[in-house]
Design a protein around this motif. Structure first.
Motif, PDB file in Angstrom:
ATOM      1  N   GLN A 131       0.841  -1.188   0.000  1.00 53.14           N
ATOM      2  CA  GLN A 131       0.000   0.000   0.000  1.00 53.14           C
ATOM      3  C   GLN A 131       0.881   1.245   0.000  1.00 53.14           C
ATOM      4  OE1 GLN A 131      -2.049   1.417   3.658  1.00 53.14           O
ATOM      5  NE2 GLN A 131      -1.390  -0.511   4.596  1.00 53.14           N
ATOM      6  N   THR A 178      -3.593   5.928   0.359  1.00 44.09           N
ATOM      7  CA  THR A 178      -4.120   6.890   1.331  1.00 44.09           C
ATOM      8  C   THR A 178      -3.338   8.189   1.243  1.00 44.09           C
ATOM      9  OG1 THR A 178      -4.769   5.133   2.882  1.00 44.09           O
ATOM     10  CG2 THR A 178      -4.525   7.360   3.774  1.00 44.09           C
ATOM     11  N   ARG A 200     -10.446   1.454  -3.002  1.00 41.83           N
ATOM     12  CA  ARG A 200      -9.227   1.343  -2.175  1.00 41.83           C
ATOM     13  C   ARG A 200      -8.384   2.617  -2.224  1.00 41.83           C
ATOM     14  NH1 ARG A 200      -5.948  -3.891  -3.569  1.00 41.83           N
ATOM     15  NH2 ARG A 200      -5.844  -2.810  -5.558  1.00 41.83           N
ATOM     16  N   ASP A 225      -2.664   2.986  11.800  1.00 41.64           N
ATOM     17  CA  ASP A 225      -3.975   2.366  11.570  1.00 41.64           C
ATOM     18  C   ASP A 225      -4.071   1.790  10.163  1.00 41.64           C
ATOM     19  OD1 ASP A 225      -7.096   2.415  12.518  1.00 41.64           O
ATOM     20  OD2 ASP A 225      -6.918   2.844  10.376  1.00 41.64           O
ATOM     21  N   ARG A 226      -3.611   2.522   9.173  1.00 40.59           N
ATOM     22  CA  ARG A 226      -3.682   2.059   7.782  1.00 40.59           C
ATOM     23  C   ARG A 226      -2.754   0.876   7.534  1.00 40.59           C
ATOM     24  NH1 ARG A 226      -7.902   2.559   5.785  1.00 40.59           N
ATOM     25  NH2 ARG A 226      -8.219   2.060   7.964  1.00 40.59           N
ATOM     26  N   GLN A 229      -3.792  -2.967   8.511  1.00 40.28           N
ATOM     27  CA  GLN A 229      -4.763  -3.782   7.791  1.00 40.28           C
ATOM     28  C   GLN A 229      -4.097  -5.030   7.211  1.00 40.28           C
ATOM     29  OE1 GLN A 229      -7.945  -1.084   5.727  1.00 40.28           O
ATOM     30  NE2 GLN A 229      -5.941  -0.163   5.396  1.00 40.28           N
ATOM     31  N   ALA A 230      -4.800  -6.145   7.278  1.00 39.79           N
ATOM     32  CA  ALA A 230      -4.246  -7.397   6.770  1.00 39.79           C
ATOM     33  C   ALA A 230      -4.037  -7.311   5.266  1.00 39.79           C
ATOM     34  CB  ALA A 230      -5.194  -8.547   7.102  1.00 39.79           C
ATOM     35  N   GLU A 231      -2.982  -7.955   4.799  1.00 42.42           N
ATOM     36  CA  GLU A 231      -2.702  -7.944   3.369  1.00 42.42           C
ATOM     37  C   GLU A 231      -3.877  -8.518   2.591  1.00 42.42           C
ATOM     38  OE1 GLU A 231       0.718  -9.455   0.202  1.00 42.42           O
ATOM     39  OE2 GLU A 231       1.044  -9.675   2.366  1.00 42.42           O
ATOM     40  N   GLU A 233      -6.749  -7.183   2.446  1.00 43.60           N
ATOM     41  CA  GLU A 233      -7.986  -6.657   3.005  1.00 43.60           C
ATOM     42  C   GLU A 233      -7.840  -5.143   3.161  1.00 43.60           C
ATOM     43  OE1 GLU A 233      -9.014  -8.603   6.625  1.00 43.60           O
ATOM     44  OE2 GLU A 233      -8.719 -10.623   5.809  1.00 43.60           O
ATOM     45  N   TRP A 234      -8.931  -4.432   2.899  1.00 43.67           N
ATOM     46  CA  TRP A 234      -8.867  -2.975   3.020  1.00 43.67           C
ATOM     47  C   TRP A 234     -10.244  -2.419   3.320  1.00 43.67           C
ATOM     48  CZ3 TRP A 234     -10.848   1.540   0.920  1.00 43.67           C
ATOM     49  CH2 TRP A 234     -10.124   2.719   1.195  1.00 43.67           C
ATOM     50  N   ALA A 235     -10.290  -1.439   4.206  1.00 42.26           N
ATOM     51  CA  ALA A 235     -11.524  -0.723   4.521  1.00 42.26           C
ATOM     52  C   ALA A 235     -11.150   0.732   4.748  1.00 42.26           C
ATOM     53  CB  ALA A 235     -12.194  -1.302   5.763  1.00 42.26           C
ATOM     54  N   ASP A 238     -11.791   4.693   9.653  1.00 40.09           N
ATOM     55  CA  ASP A 238     -12.999   4.864  10.465  1.00 40.09           C
ATOM     56  C   ASP A 238     -12.920   6.178  11.247  1.00 40.09           C
ATOM     57  OD1 ASP A 238     -15.241   4.651  12.022  1.00 40.09           O
ATOM     58  OD2 ASP A 238     -14.535   2.932  13.200  1.00 40.09           O
TER      59      ASP A 238
END
Length: 254
Positions: A131, A178, A200, A225-226, A229-231, A233-235, A238
């Motif tokens: 990322q 991001t 994403r 925080d960013r 995230q698990a490889e 997976e992305w959200a 928050d």
């Protein structure tokens, strides 16, 4: 966003960059809060400094990420003076070496011009980049919508709006991306740091100077925080609850 609509930060905001000293001093008091950020999984993170800066400027950020469980790496190319002397090729070799040694995808965190470089590296090596997180990085709109373009052109043999590589800077890389920025940035226009909405791809707004971003507690927490995230997976970040008091809605009009 049209290039002509973006202007450099005002002289007042430029003068207000001196508040970075307070951000640096406040970092020690923020450690209890920063310790609540999620832990990492040990994957490698390459951290790139901004224009005119060296790895010394990213020590605090790298030490914090080390403490959160990451394998951080400095860029080890001296001062970041722009795309000169084979900088991009050296960065690609650095990225390839870190990936080869760890056997894992590498996350890229870049401050200002370093974030622009991080985005370009991810476009060239999307298969090994996990990322990209940029801090106050001007990749959209007019490349002169900042108070640093003259410095860039002083050190380079090409205009700031004509980089010596085929690219569209505003185009995001094909990996989770991001952009962290501040509307009170005195060096770079916050509008030039905004990603267009997409899959994403996100923007996170903080209250920070430009020079102090690498020491700002809200910035450091968001980065951790960013990265946690698990490889695969992305959200989106928050902002609910108390976080909404610190991280404003980046889509708001004013």
């Amino acid at each position: 966003m049209q290039a002509e609509a973006i202007r450099p930060p005002s002289p007042f905001l430029l003068l207000a960059e001196g508040r970075a000293l307070f951000e640096i001093g406040a970092l020690a008091f923020a450690r209890p809060l920063l310790s609540t950020a999620p832990k990492g999984d040990g994957h490698p993170v390459l951290v790139l400094p901004g224009l005119g800066a060296s790895d010394g400027s990213t020590v605090a950020l790298r030490r914090y990420l080390d403490g959160r469980g990451y394998e951080t790496h400095a860029w080890e190319l001296g001062r970041n003076l722009g795309l000169r002397g084979g900088t991009l090729d050296k960065l690609l070799a650095r990225l390839d070496g870190i990936h080869a040694a760890s056997g894992r995808k590498v996350s890229l965190v870049g401050w200002s011009l370093g974030g622009v470089f991080a985005r370009e590296l991810a476009k060239l090596r999307p298969d090994i980049v996990r990322q990209v997180i940029s801090l106050g990085s001007p990749f959209a709109g007019d490349p002169r919508a900042n108070n640093a373009w003259r410095v860039y052109e002083f050190f380079n043999d090409h205009p700031v709006d004509q980089p010596p590589i085929p690219t569209t800077l505003s185009e995001p890389p094909p990996v989770p991306t991001t952009s962290i920025y501040s509307r009170t940035d005195g060096i770079v226009s916050w509008r030039s740091c905004q990603n267009e909405p997409g899959d994403r791809i996100e923007n996170i707004e903080v209250e920070s100077s430009h020079v102090g971003m690498g020491f700002n507690a809200a910035v450091l927490y968001a980065v951790a925080d960013r990265l946690a995230q698990a490889e695969g997976e992305w959200a989106p970040f928050d902002r609910s609850g108390v976080r909404g008091c610190v991280y404003k809605d980046p889509a708001r009009a004013h």
